[in-house]
Enzyme design. Structure first.
Site, PDB file in Angstrom:
ATOM      1  N   ARG A  85       0.749  -1.279   0.147  1.00  0.00           N
ATOM      2  CA  ARG A  85       0.068   0.036   0.047  1.00  0.00           C
ATOM      3  C   ARG A  85       0.946   1.135  -0.193  1.00  0.00           C
ATOM      4  NH1 ARG A  85      -5.606   1.190   2.267  1.00  0.00           N
ATOM      5  NH2 ARG A  85      -5.095   2.347   4.141  1.00  0.00           N
ATOM      6  N   ASP A 145     -20.088   6.593   1.616  1.00  0.00           N
ATOM      7  CA  ASP A 145     -20.487   5.786   2.541  1.00  0.00           C
ATOM      8  C   ASP A 145     -21.683   6.200   3.444  1.00  0.00           C
ATOM      9  OD1 ASP A 145     -17.555   4.068   2.593  1.00  0.00           O
ATOM     10  OD2 ASP A 145     -17.232   6.289   2.413  1.00  0.00           O
ATOM     11  N   ARG A 148     -24.697   5.492   1.686  1.00  0.00           N
ATOM     12  CA  ARG A 148     -24.685   3.892   1.539  1.00  0.00           C
ATOM     13  C   ARG A 148     -25.581   3.905   3.162  1.00  0.00           C
ATOM     14  NH1 ARG A 148     -19.276   2.307  -0.656  1.00  0.00           N
ATOM     15  NH2 ARG A 148     -19.505   2.114  -2.818  1.00  0.00           N
ATOM     16  N   HIS A 172     -12.283   6.879   4.670  1.00  0.00           N
ATOM     17  CA  HIS A 172     -13.142   6.371   3.487  1.00  0.00           C
ATOM     18  C   HIS A 172     -12.267   5.146   3.285  1.00  0.00           C
ATOM     19  CE1 HIS A 172     -14.823   5.223  -0.282  1.00  0.00           C
ATOM     20  NE2 HIS A 172     -13.749   5.461  -0.666  1.00  0.00           N
TER      21      HIS A 172
END
Ligand code: ADP
Length: 310
Positions: A85, A145, A148, A172
């Site tokens: 990452r 988010d 949702r 996020h």
């Protein structure tokens, strides 16, 4: 208002399409490392405009962004097999060094709207490379988010998601915090409202909504590789709030001086958004568990940001 979009992959093109359908911009300029891709999307989306709005959709180089009020940045590189990452972040930071530099060269007064992931870190990087005041560098953060979360709560309570007031805070990503304690249907706390309408918020309901909110992206990626329509609409919503100087409360990411005891970290909390970008932040009252979770999310993001050489 002219809106630029740099990076016209799935997210950038979905954003242009959503902006065009909403009629938010007078002109949308698409810029990509791959000019043929930008041109193809510009043509395709332009062909939808006779059915939607008078928006002109063009493609071009950075100089065409001159006078844009907002520039959406959706450029980025994909993770290579076996890549960490942090290594991916390093490569995306390099992309941002070029992209943000070029945007600022041609529109030093634009508001930057960052969509590239990990969006909180990329927002902080864009703030540094642009030299803009932090209120003019906005990350899409948890806008999706939050949408949702509201849809799932609304479906359970049989209330429009637009009348549900609830926010997802923090990263996020996996450490995001669903702020249950302050969630309301209209002005009524959801637990009270649920009990009243025969749709109680039991532990099982809560766990199901939490998991579906948190894991939505994984489900979509499993089925079709990536997510773009939802975030495209979310980005168009943010551009609309700027365009109309709405002072709308939206959960977006921005570099924050102090949150949950963590300093200088980009993450999402509800913020007031208008023509000048972010004017105010509105951290809701949280219970002890939510506060701890937000502190964890903020520390994690700050640590990740420190791992990148900017
Ligand atoms: P997503 O699903 O996040 O939209 P994509 O890979 O579909 O991801 O899109 C990313 C886009 O960013 C690609 O179209 C790519 O060409 C573009 N891009 C990558 N690097 C740059 C850069 N330096 N300048 C402009 N665009 C870039």
């Amino acid at each position: 208002m002219k809106v630029g979009i740099v990076g016209t992959g799935m997210v950038g093109s979905a954003t242009a399409y959503a902006l065009g359908l909403r009629g938010v911009a007078s002109e949308i300029v698409l810029v990509d490392l791959d000019p043929a891709l930008a041109e193809a999307h510009a043509l395709d989306i332009a062909h939808a405009m006779p059915f939607a709005s008078a928006t002109s959709i063009v493609h071009g180089d950075y100089d065409r962004l001159r006078d844009a009020g907002v520039v959406v940045i959706a450029a980025g590189v994909a993770q290579r097999p076996g890549e960490t990452r942090t290594d991916l972040l390093g490569r995306n930071a390099a992309v941002f060094r070029t992209v943000v530099g070029e945007i600022i060269r041609f529109c030093p007064n634009a508001i930057l709207l960052v969509a590239s992931n990990p969006v909180d870190i990329m927002t902080q990087i864009a703030a540094i490379y642009s030299g803009l005041p932090t209120q003019r560098v906005i990350g899409s953060g948890t806008i999706l988010d939050t949408a949702r979360f509201r849809s799932l709560l609304g479906a359970h309570l049989r209330v429009s998601p637009r009348s549900i007031h609830a926010y997802v805070l923090g990263e996020h990503g996996d450490s995001q915090v669903l702020a249950w304690s302050g969630a309301r249907a209209g002005t009524v706390p959801i637990a009270l409202f649920g009990a009243r309408v025969g749709a109680p918020i039991t532990d099982a309901v809560r766990a199901d909504i939490d998991s579906k909110t948190r894991n939505a992206a994984y489900t979509i990626i499993k089925g079709k590789g990536s997510t773009y329509y939802g975030i495209g609409a979310g980005l168009a919503r943010i551009v609309g709030a700027i365009r109309q100087d709405e002072q709308a409360v939206l959960s977006v990411s921005s570099v924050t001086a102090v949150v949950a005891g963590v300093q200088d970290v980009a993450l999402s909390i509800p913020r007031v958004v208008g023509r000048e970008g972010i004017t105010t932040e509105l951290l809701p009252d949280l219970d002890a568990q939510e506060r701890t979770a937000l502190q964890r999310s903020a520390s994690l993001l700050r640590g990740l940001f420190e791992s990148v050489t900017v």
